[in-house]
Write a protein that holds these residues in place. Structure first.
Motif, PDB file in Angstrom:
ATOM      1  N   LYS A   8     -16.455  65.828  31.112  1.00 13.21           N
ATOM      2  CA  LYS A   8     -17.278  66.523  30.125  1.00 13.21           C
ATOM      3  C   LYS A   8     -16.850  66.292  28.687  1.00 13.21           C
ATOM      4  O   LYS A   8     -17.624  66.509  27.777  1.00 13.21           O
ATOM      5  N   ALA A   9     -15.609  65.888  28.455  1.00 16.73           N
ATOM      6  CA  ALA A   9     -15.097  65.694  27.095  1.00 16.73           C
ATOM      7  C   ALA A   9     -14.410  64.333  27.008  1.00 16.73           C
ATOM      8  O   ALA A   9     -14.117  63.723  28.030  1.00 16.73           O
ATOM      9  N   ILE A  10     -14.169  63.876  25.795  1.00 19.57           N
ATOM     10  CA  ILE A  10     -13.433  62.624  25.612  1.00 19.57           C
ATOM     11  C   ILE A  10     -11.956  62.947  25.766  1.00 19.57           C
ATOM     12  O   ILE A  10     -11.357  63.598  24.906  1.00 19.57           O
ATOM     13  N   SER A  11     -11.401  62.545  26.898  1.00 20.44           N
ATOM     14  CA  SER A  11     -10.005  62.842  27.200  1.00 20.44           C
ATOM     15  C   SER A  11      -9.423  61.672  27.990  1.00 20.44           C
ATOM     16  O   SER A  11     -10.094  61.088  28.845  1.00 20.44           O
ATOM     17  N   PHE A  12      -8.172  61.360  27.703  1.00 25.51           N
ATOM     18  CA  PHE A  12      -7.500  60.248  28.374  1.00 25.51           C
ATOM     19  C   PHE A  12      -6.185  60.706  28.978  1.00 25.51           C
ATOM     20  O   PHE A  12      -5.540  61.621  28.472  1.00 25.51           O
ATOM     21  N   THR A  13      -5.782  60.062  30.059  1.00 29.01           N
ATOM     22  CA  THR A  13      -4.413  60.160  30.529  1.00 29.01           C
ATOM     23  C   THR A  13      -3.689  59.010  29.846  1.00 29.01           C
ATOM     24  O   THR A  13      -4.081  57.853  29.979  1.00 29.01           O
ATOM     25  N   MET A  14      -2.652  59.324  29.085  1.00 27.80           N
ATOM     26  CA  MET A  14      -1.962  58.327  28.251  1.00 27.80           C
ATOM     27  C   MET A  14      -0.572  58.014  28.807  1.00 27.80           C
ATOM     28  O   MET A  14       0.141  58.919  29.230  1.00 27.80           O
ATOM     29  N   VAL A  15      -0.217  56.755  28.754  1.00 30.91           N
ATOM     30  CA  VAL A  15       1.140  56.294  29.044  1.00 30.91           C
ATOM     31  C   VAL A  15       1.574  55.511  27.816  1.00 30.91           C
ATOM     32  O   VAL A  15       0.962  54.505  27.468  1.00 30.91           O
ATOM     33  N   PHE A  16       2.601  55.992  27.134  1.00 32.43           N
ATOM     34  CA  PHE A  16       3.034  55.422  25.856  1.00 32.43           C
ATOM     35  C   PHE A  16       4.509  55.084  25.918  1.00 32.43           C
ATOM     36  O   PHE A  16       5.295  55.841  26.466  1.00 32.43           O
ATOM     37  N   ASN A  17       4.918  53.996  25.311  1.00 27.33           N
ATOM     38  CA  ASN A  17       6.326  53.694  25.076  1.00 27.33           C
ATOM     39  C   ASN A  17       6.500  53.458  23.585  1.00 27.33           C
ATOM     40  O   ASN A  17       5.917  52.531  23.032  1.00 27.33           O
ATOM     41  N   PHE A  18       7.298  54.308  22.952  1.00 30.69           N
ATOM     42  CA  PHE A  18       7.637  54.130  21.544  1.00 30.69           C
ATOM     43  C   PHE A  18       8.898  53.274  21.495  1.00 30.69           C
ATOM     44  O   PHE A  18       9.910  53.628  22.102  1.00 30.69           O
ATOM     45  N   VAL A  19       8.854  52.158  20.785  1.00 29.11           N
ATOM     46  CA  VAL A  19       9.978  51.217  20.723  1.00 29.11           C
ATOM     47  C   VAL A  19      10.602  51.257  19.333  1.00 29.11           C
ATOM     48  O   VAL A  19       9.901  51.111  18.333  1.00 29.11           O
ATOM     49  N   PHE A  20      11.916  51.460  19.291  1.00 27.13           N
ATOM     50  CA  PHE A  20      12.638  51.457  18.021  1.00 27.13           C
ATOM     51  C   PHE A  20      13.069  50.030  17.718  1.00 27.13           C
ATOM     52  O   PHE A  20      13.739  49.388  18.524  1.00 27.13           O
ATOM     53  N   THR A  21      12.679  49.518  16.548  1.00 26.23           N
ATOM     54  CA  THR A  21      12.971  48.122  16.195  1.00 26.23           C
ATOM     55  C   THR A  21      14.002  47.987  15.089  1.00 26.23           C
ATOM     56  O   THR A  21      14.420  46.873  14.777  1.00 26.23           O
ATOM     57  N   GLU A  22      14.401  49.093  14.482  1.00 30.20           N
ATOM     58  CA  GLU A  22      15.381  49.069  13.392  1.00 30.20           C
ATOM     59  C   GLU A  22      16.280  50.291  13.487  1.00 30.20           C
ATOM     60  O   GLU A  22      15.961  51.273  14.142  1.00 30.20           O
ATOM     61  N   GLY A  23      17.413  50.235  12.786  1.00 27.49           N
ATOM     62  CA  GLY A  23      18.276  51.398  12.625  1.00 27.49           C
ATOM     63  C   GLY A  23      19.152  51.713  13.812  1.00 27.49           C
ATOM     64  O   GLY A  23      19.361  50.892  14.712  1.00 27.49           O
ATOM     65  N   GLU A  24      19.649  52.932  13.826  1.00 26.11           N
ATOM     66  CA  GLU A  24      20.620  53.397  14.817  1.00 26.11           C
ATOM     67  C   GLU A  24      20.130  53.247  16.255  1.00 26.11           C
ATOM     68  O   GLU A  24      20.913  52.990  17.167  1.00 26.11           O
ATOM     69  N   PHE A  25      18.814  53.427  16.485  1.00 23.55           N
ATOM     70  CA  PHE A  25      18.267  53.410  17.841  1.00 23.55           C
ATOM     71  C   PHE A  25      17.586  52.088  18.200  1.00 23.55           C
ATOM     72  O   PHE A  25      16.846  52.017  19.187  1.00 23.55           O
ATOM     73  N   LYS A  26      17.825  51.026  17.445  1.00 22.40           N
ATOM     74  CA  LYS A  26      17.200  49.725  17.685  1.00 22.40           C
ATOM     75  C   LYS A  26      17.398  49.304  19.146  1.00 22.40           C
ATOM     76  O   LYS A  26      18.498  49.358  19.676  1.00 22.40           O
ATOM     77  N   GLY A  27      16.294  48.934  19.786  1.00 18.76           N
ATOM     78  CA  GLY A  27      16.321  48.494  21.179  1.00 18.76           C
ATOM     79  C   GLY A  27      16.070  49.607  22.184  1.00 18.76           C
ATOM     80  O   GLY A  27      15.813  49.339  23.349  1.00 18.76           O
ATOM     81  N   SER A  28      16.116  50.866  21.751  1.00 22.17           N
ATOM     82  CA  SER A  28      15.850  51.992  22.643  1.00 22.17           C
ATOM     83  C   SER A  28      14.354  52.295  22.671  1.00 22.17           C
ATOM     84  O   SER A  28      13.614  51.937  21.751  1.00 22.17           O
ATOM     85  N   THR A  29      13.908  52.961  23.734  1.00 25.24           N
ATOM     86  CA  THR A  29      12.507  53.368  23.842  1.00 25.24           C
ATOM     87  C   THR A  29      12.419  54.832  24.258  1.00 25.24           C
ATOM     88  O   THR A  29      13.355  55.384  24.829  1.00 25.24           O
TER      89      THR A  29
END
Length: 84
Positions: A8-29
């Motif tokens: 009935k509405a615009i809704s999604f099931t989302m699967v997301f990976n945020f990737v860190f490319t710089e700084g202290e967390f570079k390479g982590s997701t």
């Protein structure tokens, strides 16, 4: 990755990976998975279910707010809160 999740509405099931490319967390997701009713007027909340590197076994949530939709493109702000 996303898939329609409401008849009935615009809704999604989302699967997301945020990737860190710089700084202290570079390479982590950070991994997020949940239902996302994209036109909810007050935004929406989705769970953080884990990650890699510095965020292995991470938990938390992401608050999403849609600012603009233009066809299939959208501008979305994510505020992410993580315990790791």
């Amino acid at each position: 990755m996303y898939s329609s999740s409401d008849m009935k509405a615009i809704s999604f099931t989302m699967v997301f990976n945020f990737v860190f490319t710089e700084g202290e967390f570079k390479g982590s997701t950070v991994s997020m998975y949940g239902r996302n009713p994209i036109m909810a007027p007050k935004g929406r909340e989705m769970p953080i279910i884990g990650g890699t590197g510095a965020f292995r076994f991470a938990r938390g949530y992401a608050q999403a707010k849609t600012f603009k939709i233009d066809g299939i493109n959208a501008v979305v702000e994510y505020n992410v809160f993580i315990w790791h």
